[in-house]
Scaffold this motif. Structure first.
Motif, PDB file in Angstrom:
ATOM      1  N   GLY A 101      48.168  28.911  25.706  1.00 61.09           N
ATOM      2  CA  GLY A 101      48.115  29.063  27.159  1.00 61.09           C
ATOM      3  C   GLY A 101      47.399  30.329  27.604  1.00 61.09           C
ATOM      4  O   GLY A 101      47.338  31.317  26.869  1.00 61.09           O
ATOM      5  N   THR A 102      46.845  30.272  28.820  1.00 60.39           N
ATOM      6  CA  THR A 102      46.222  31.447  29.446  1.00 60.39           C
ATOM      7  C   THR A 102      46.738  31.520  30.873  1.00 60.39           C
ATOM      8  O   THR A 102      46.708  30.512  31.595  1.00 60.39           O
ATOM      9  CB  THR A 102      44.688  31.292  29.502  1.00 60.39           C
ATOM     10  N   ARG A 103      47.216  32.696  31.282  1.00 61.90           N
ATOM     11  CA  ARG A 103      47.703  32.831  32.653  1.00 61.90           C
ATOM     12  C   ARG A 103      46.986  33.992  33.320  1.00 61.90           C
ATOM     13  O   ARG A 103      46.881  35.072  32.753  1.00 61.90           O
ATOM     14  CB  ARG A 103      49.206  33.078  32.639  1.00 61.90           C
ATOM     15  N   GLU A 104      46.517  33.753  34.512  1.00 63.45           N
ATOM     16  CA  GLU A 104      45.842  34.799  35.287  1.00 63.45           C
ATOM     17  C   GLU A 104      46.678  35.132  36.523  1.00 63.45           C
ATOM     18  O   GLU A 104      46.909  34.267  37.364  1.00 63.45           O
ATOM     19  CB  GLU A 104      44.443  34.334  35.716  1.00 63.45           C
ATOM     20  N   ASP A 105      47.153  36.369  36.583  1.00 63.42           N
ATOM     21  CA  ASP A 105      47.891  36.829  37.764  1.00 63.42           C
ATOM     22  C   ASP A 105      46.915  37.598  38.660  1.00 63.42           C
ATOM     23  O   ASP A 105      46.183  38.449  38.167  1.00 63.42           O
ATOM     24  CB  ASP A 105      49.023  37.787  37.356  1.00 63.42           C
ATOM     25  N   GLU A 106      46.943  37.305  39.913  1.00 61.39           N
ATOM     26  CA  GLU A 106      46.052  38.005  40.840  1.00 61.39           C
ATOM     27  C   GLU A 106      46.892  38.740  41.876  1.00 61.39           C
ATOM     28  O   GLU A 106      47.694  38.122  42.581  1.00 61.39           O
ATOM     29  CB  GLU A 106      45.123  36.991  41.526  1.00 61.39           C
TER      30      GLU A 106
ATOM     31  N   PRO B 140      46.200  23.068  45.397  1.00 61.51           N
ATOM     32  CA  PRO B 140      45.504  22.350  44.324  1.00 61.51           C
ATOM     33  C   PRO B 140      44.045  22.038  44.677  1.00 61.51           C
ATOM     34  O   PRO B 140      43.174  22.063  43.803  1.00 61.51           O
ATOM     35  CB  PRO B 140      46.323  21.061  44.172  1.00 61.51           C
ATOM     36  N   GLN B 141      43.781  21.777  45.962  1.00 63.32           N
ATOM     37  CA  GLN B 141      42.386  21.540  46.375  1.00 63.32           C
ATOM     38  C   GLN B 141      41.513  22.742  46.062  1.00 63.32           C
ATOM     39  O   GLN B 141      40.420  22.613  45.518  1.00 63.32           O
ATOM     40  CB  GLN B 141      42.368  21.359  47.903  1.00 63.32           C
ATOM     41  N   LEU B 142      41.983  23.932  46.452  1.00 68.22           N
ATOM     42  CA  LEU B 142      41.196  25.150  46.272  1.00 68.22           C
ATOM     43  C   LEU B 142      40.956  25.412  44.786  1.00 68.22           C
ATOM     44  O   LEU B 142      39.855  25.762  44.369  1.00 68.22           O
ATOM     45  CB  LEU B 142      41.919  26.353  46.903  1.00 68.22           C
ATOM     46  N   VAL B 143      42.000  25.241  43.982  1.00 68.84           N
ATOM     47  CA  VAL B 143      41.875  25.523  42.549  1.00 68.84           C
ATOM     48  C   VAL B 143      41.002  24.464  41.869  1.00 68.84           C
ATOM     49  O   VAL B 143      40.156  24.787  41.027  1.00 68.84           O
ATOM     50  CB  VAL B 143      43.276  25.633  41.900  1.00 68.84           C
TER      51      VAL B 143
ATOM     52  N   ALA C 199      42.197  33.957  40.899  1.00 64.45           N
ATOM     53  CA  ALA C 199      42.839  33.743  39.598  1.00 64.45           C
ATOM     54  C   ALA C 199      42.153  32.588  38.859  1.00 64.45           C
ATOM     55  O   ALA C 199      41.891  32.680  37.660  1.00 64.45           O
ATOM     56  CB  ALA C 199      44.323  33.453  39.793  1.00 64.45           C
ATOM     57  N   ALA C 200      41.841  31.532  39.594  1.00 67.02           N
ATOM     58  CA  ALA C 200      41.177  30.372  38.977  1.00 67.02           C
ATOM     59  C   ALA C 200      39.784  30.765  38.473  1.00 67.02           C
ATOM     60  O   ALA C 200      39.345  30.338  37.404  1.00 67.02           O
ATOM     61  CB  ALA C 200      41.080  29.232  39.991  1.00 67.02           C
TER      62      ALA C 200
ATOM     63  N   VAL D  32      51.428  38.635  44.709  1.00 70.16           N
ATOM     64  CA  VAL D  32      50.849  38.137  43.460  1.00 70.16           C
ATOM     65  C   VAL D  32      50.899  36.609  43.476  1.00 70.16           C
ATOM     66  O   VAL D  32      51.900  36.018  43.897  1.00 70.16           O
ATOM     67  CB  VAL D  32      51.640  38.659  42.240  1.00 70.16           C
ATOM     68  N   ALA D  33      49.825  35.982  43.021  1.00 75.55           N
ATOM     69  CA  ALA D  33      49.834  34.540  42.785  1.00 75.55           C
ATOM     70  C   ALA D  33      49.048  34.294  41.505  1.00 75.55           C
ATOM     71  O   ALA D  33      48.193  35.095  41.125  1.00 75.55           O
ATOM     72  CB  ALA D  33      49.224  33.787  43.959  1.00 75.55           C
TER      73      ALA D  33
END
Lengths: 767, 164
Positions: free
Chosen positions: A585-590, A510-513, A556-557, A481-482
């Motif tokens: 806040g919003t959090r997306e777990d993948e 951070p680049q990918l997101v 997730a992003a 999970v990330a």
């Protein structure tokens, strides 16, 4: 300023976050970017000395911990005796009976104890038997010398070929091996051996355990896999998940060496800390680190290859034996990767590969960049180069006639549907290095060489493949999970357990997101690798971080972006701050989902062993001193297909660094053993290449994207390690006309081959 | 015994045994943990600092030998700016060229490189490699470290050009 200080317990230094560091202004040299890509995220801290590695962390009141080890390769432990003349009140000693949970460091099977119990079996020379802690180093050293082990010796086994204890074995293949050899015009046989090598991260293993107020334990240290350590800690100390916390300090290199051993060291520090009720530091010195921690598995690989006169390989029969050392650790997984890669990147109709990993009374061997593949591919490439010589065909041309192309079928019956770049890396490296032209020149030089020649130049080529990510259904079982979150304060934060150890995780994530969300790189934060904060994204191993975990955070992003844009009706970049203020806040777990169309059957060990393969080709040029047998590697061109390049400077850095490790493997790195103990267990005697030894390395990045990953990346860390060594040994052959079958191709082995003498003993075997 | 040393331009008086390693004095007594220990026997170069401008491995230098001398460590490379430290051109070149990966050899590597640049030697690839031959790096293959030092040398050349 004048201050007066005293040695002793370290002056508390606040481990506060370093102040922001600025680049020089325009005109002061800085361009502010790395060839158009962002600068390494934690680079300024590393460059100013403010990055905090484990040994830099100060915990007031901490004691120092040490390990008492066995000194015999195989024995029964009868007792641990304390010198009655020593004042033991200043020291704490922990033995197996003090372990609150299970006395086991579990990885695959529960065979390795945290400490050998009295009555138990000592299985190698560096086995931990007792732990000690004291307030100062001098007392600790003295106390350690006052403990004695009483043992009864048992007969050790050092030769993997006679070992009867098998950790794992495989038998895989395709086609009809007898028919294959029947169709061959020529059969070439060979046996190749490689020994132990050391990861030699420059920062030694280090862990600091700090008791928690809730009765649990926080361990901070140098590690690759926070959740491996977490699992080990919970089990040994009988803690629940919340009361066991693992935090990664800045980590000074890993290369696989900090995949498994940190679990044992963390548990050792934690047992002492729990007993004393105060922090305990366990920082290995170089000698202990080399003597006790895992090495690359020695291997003995036997090949029998059938080939037609036209240069088509029609049969491969391969047997591979890995020396696992005293305990199972990760050997079955290392063996499976070695076995699957053993034939090399060639589409051969009839293949049989048998393999086994066995026990010996030497310290356990473990993960090291490439994880079994470099050993197997060294042998495979030696064999292909020898077949080329036997046929009188150029090594480049022989490969063109046999490499995998799209639609090729591997020994696990995997059909290579896409992303096959064997030919591209082969041609790009050969062209950049002018392989055929220089090979003609070295052939002319060889023909004209007289007995008075002092040096000889040669060029060699090797091709390789590397399965991306975990083998088989490993990734599916792990279910990593990330997460990506938009905090209520408007920060964009990545939550992943993937560690930074120099390879660039903290920069590429951070680049990918940022790319996915359409925001600047600096707008994306990355949460600390702390098990109380980040989910279990799996271990930072197997070149899986960019491909697998990178894929998770992109997804997730993507979901985060869709949510915010749906709520605000505007592009994410323009609306996320407002969204956070309005909605919180919003959090997306993948969670990992198997890649479409990728299936593996664990029962029959057939199917898609990897979602995709990376491909690499190295061309090395060497100069051999014919008097001393010394090899100078002048240049290496390495073309590596990584799927998709995320950051060119970091990716090249991986190829260059991996290539030099392979050059060291080929030429100088060798652990020698006596009575199951490593003889060259310090930096004065275990040599790695310096800047002067290092060749000029030209990295060529090739992109054959993998469609299953949202960004196409396949990983880069291990790939270059697979091809450097066989390219160097082929170049030594091109220079001298002799084949060196065992690594390293040391001056002793080269001189013996030149003089026609028996080579020195095989690598990896204890005298 | 008490010893006097000047570290990154600041005078310190250190009360410690004369045979205490300079490395421990820096890291533990002065709290300058930027200097790293890799082997403790002078082989890896991670603990390299400048003693009166000359690179030395601080794990093999006893405190008494540094008495009255100037020591420069990685903490002394960046300069103070109004919003915090500003990287030196050498540090910036490492950052941009990719000369630091895991970072543990970096402080020592930077000090050897700094001494090389200060020597005014011709920054050929061979000379640079020779200058850092005592500093082991296991991550980079040295390629990008050599590039970074070349880059810094070029910048330094420009700095001393007329009008700079």
């Amino acid at each position: 300023m004048t201050i007066t200080t005293r040695p002793g317990p370290a002056t508390p230094v606040s481990p506060a976050a370093p102040s922001p560091v600025r680049l020089p202004r325009a005109g002061e040299l800085a361009r502010g970017h790395a060839r158009g890509a962002p600068l390494r995220r934690e680079g300024p801290a590393k460059l100013t000395g403010t990055a905090l590695y484990a040994d830099d962390l100060v915990f007031p009141g901490a004691w120092y911990g040490a390990t008492l080890r066995s000194t015999e390769p195989h024995a029964r432990l009868l007792g641990i005796e304390r010198d009655a003349d020593f004042d033991w009140s200043r020291v704490v000693v922990v033995t197996a009976e003090d372990i609150p949970g299970d006395n086991v460091v579990s990885l695959i099977i529960d065979d390795q104890p945290i400490l050998v119990p009295v009555g138990g079996e000592i299985r190698h020379q560096a086995e931990p038997v007792a732990l000690l802690a004291a307030a100062d180093r001098d007392t600790l050293r003295e106390a350690k010398a006052r403990l004695r082990l009483r043992t009864e010796p048992l007969a050790p086994v050092f030769d993997p070929l006679v070992s009867s204890q098998v950790f794992a074995h495989f038998d895989m293949g395709k086609g009809d091996i007898a028919a294959g050899f029947a169709a061959a015009d020529l059969v070439v046989e060979g046996t190749y051996r490689v020994g132990h090598t050391e990861q030699l991260y420059i920062e030694n293993q280090a862990m600091i355990a700090v008791p928690r107020e809730d009765g649990g334990m926080t361990v901070t240290g140098s590690l690759q896999c926070p959740y491996y350590v977490h699992k080990a800690l919970k089990r040994a100390l009988a803690l629940d998940s919340e009361r066991a916390v693992v935090i990664q300090a800045e980590t000074g290199g890993g290369f696989g060496g900090k995949e498994e051993y940190p679990s044992l060291l963390a548990v050792h520090a934690a047992l002492l800390a729990q007993r004393i009720g105060r922090p305990v530091r366990m920082i290995y010195g170089r000698h202990e680190d080399i003597a006790a921690t895992t090495k690359r598995h020695p291997a003995i690989v036997t090949h029998r290859t059938g080939v037609t006169r036209e240069g088509r390989i029609v049969a491969q029969e391969i047997d591979l034996v890995l020396d696992g050392g005293a305990y199972c650790t990760l050997s079955p997984v290392v063996l499976s990767r070695a076995t699957i890669h053993a034939g090399g990147p060639y589409d051969v109709a009839n293949v049989r590969i048998t393999s086994r990993a066995v026990a010996t009374n030497t310290p356990p061997n473990g993960a090291f960049r490439g994880f079994g593949a470099p050993q197997a591919e060294f042998a495979a490439e030696m064999q292909v180069n020898r077949v080329a010589e036997a046929l009188g065909i150029s090594p480049l041309e022989l490969r063109r006639r046999n490499i995998y192309r799209e639609g090729g079928v591997t020994p696990t019956q995997q059909v290579l549907r896409e992303s096959v770049a064997a030919q591209e890396v082969l041609e790009r490296a050969a062209e950049a290095a002018e392989f055929e032209r220089i090979r003609e020149r070295t052939a002319r030089e060889r023909a004209a060489r007289t007995a008075s020649a002092r040096t000889a130049r040669g060029i060699g080529l090797a091709l390789g493949w590397h399965g991306a990510g975990f083998t088989g259904s490993g990734e599916e079982r792990m279910g990593s999970v990330a997460s990506v979150e938009l905090t209520a304060e408007g920060a964009i934060r990545i939550l992943a357990a993937s560690t930074e150890m120099g390879q660039g995780t903290k920069t590429i994530f951070p680049q990918l997101v940022a790319d996915e969300l359409g925001v600047p790189y600096d707008a994306v934060e990355i949460a600390p690798q702390d098990t109380s904060i980040v989910p279990d994204s799996g271990p930072t191993v197997a070149s899986r971080t960019a491909m697998v975990v990178g894929g998770l955070i992109i997804k997730a992003a993507r979901r985060l972006r869709a949510q915010v844009e749906e709520r605000t009706g505007r592009p994410f970049a323009e609306s996320y701050l407002h969204d956070a203020q309005t909605w919180g806040g919003t959090r997306e777990d993948e969670r990992f989902e198997p890649y479409p169309g990728v299936h593996f059957d664990d029962e029959t060990y057939t199917g898609d062993a990897y979602p995709a393969f990376g491909w690499a080709c190295a061309v090395a040029e060497v100069e051999v001193d014919l008097d001393t047998g010394e090899v100078a590697v002048r240049s290496v061109v390495s073309a590596d297909d990584v799927g998709r390049v995320i950051h060119p400077v970091l990716a090249e850095g991986q190829v260059e660094g991996g290539t030099l490790q392979a050059v060291g493997y080929a030429t100088i790195e060798e652990i020698k053993l006596h009575d199951g103990r490593y003889l060259n267990d310090r930096l004065q005697t275990y040599l790695i290449p310096t800047a002067v030894d290092a060749p000029r390395i030209d990295a060529i990045l090739v992109e054959a994207p993998f469609s299953g990953a949202p960004h196409g990346a396949k990983g880069v860390g291990e790939l270059p390690m697979d091809v450097g060594a066989p390219a160097v040994v082929a170049a030594i052959h091109d220079a001298t006309g002799v084949w060196i079958h065992d690594l390293p191709a040391s001056p002793e082995r080269i001189l013996a081959a030149l003089d026609g003498h028996e080579p020195p003993g095989p690598p990896g075997i204890s005298a | 015994m008490s010893y006097e040393l000047r570290v990154n331009g600041v005078e310190f008086e250190v009360a410690a045994p004369g045979m205490r390693r300079l490395l421990d004095v820096l890291r533990e007594d002065l709290g300058l943990s930027g200097t790293k220990e890799g082997c403790g026997e002078g082989e890896c170069g991670a603990c390299t600092v400048l003693l009166d401008g000359e690179p030395v491995v601080s794990c093999l230098v006893p405190l008494c030998q540094a008495d009255g001398h100037a020591v420069r460590t990685v903490e002394g490379l960046a300069t103070a700016g109004p919003q915090g430290p500003v990287l030196s051109p050498l540090q910036a070149a490492f950052l941009e060229a990719g000369g630091a990966q895991c970072g543990i050899c970096t402080p020592g590597m930077l000090m050897s490189a700094e001494a090389f640049l200060a020597s005014g030697a011709d920054p050929t690839e061979e000379a640079i490699r020779e200058a850092i031959a005592g500093n082991l790096c296991r991550c980079t293959g040295y390629t990008k470290i050599v590039e970074a030092i070349e880059l810094a040398a070029l910048g330094r050349g420009a700095d001393t050009a007329p009008g700079a």
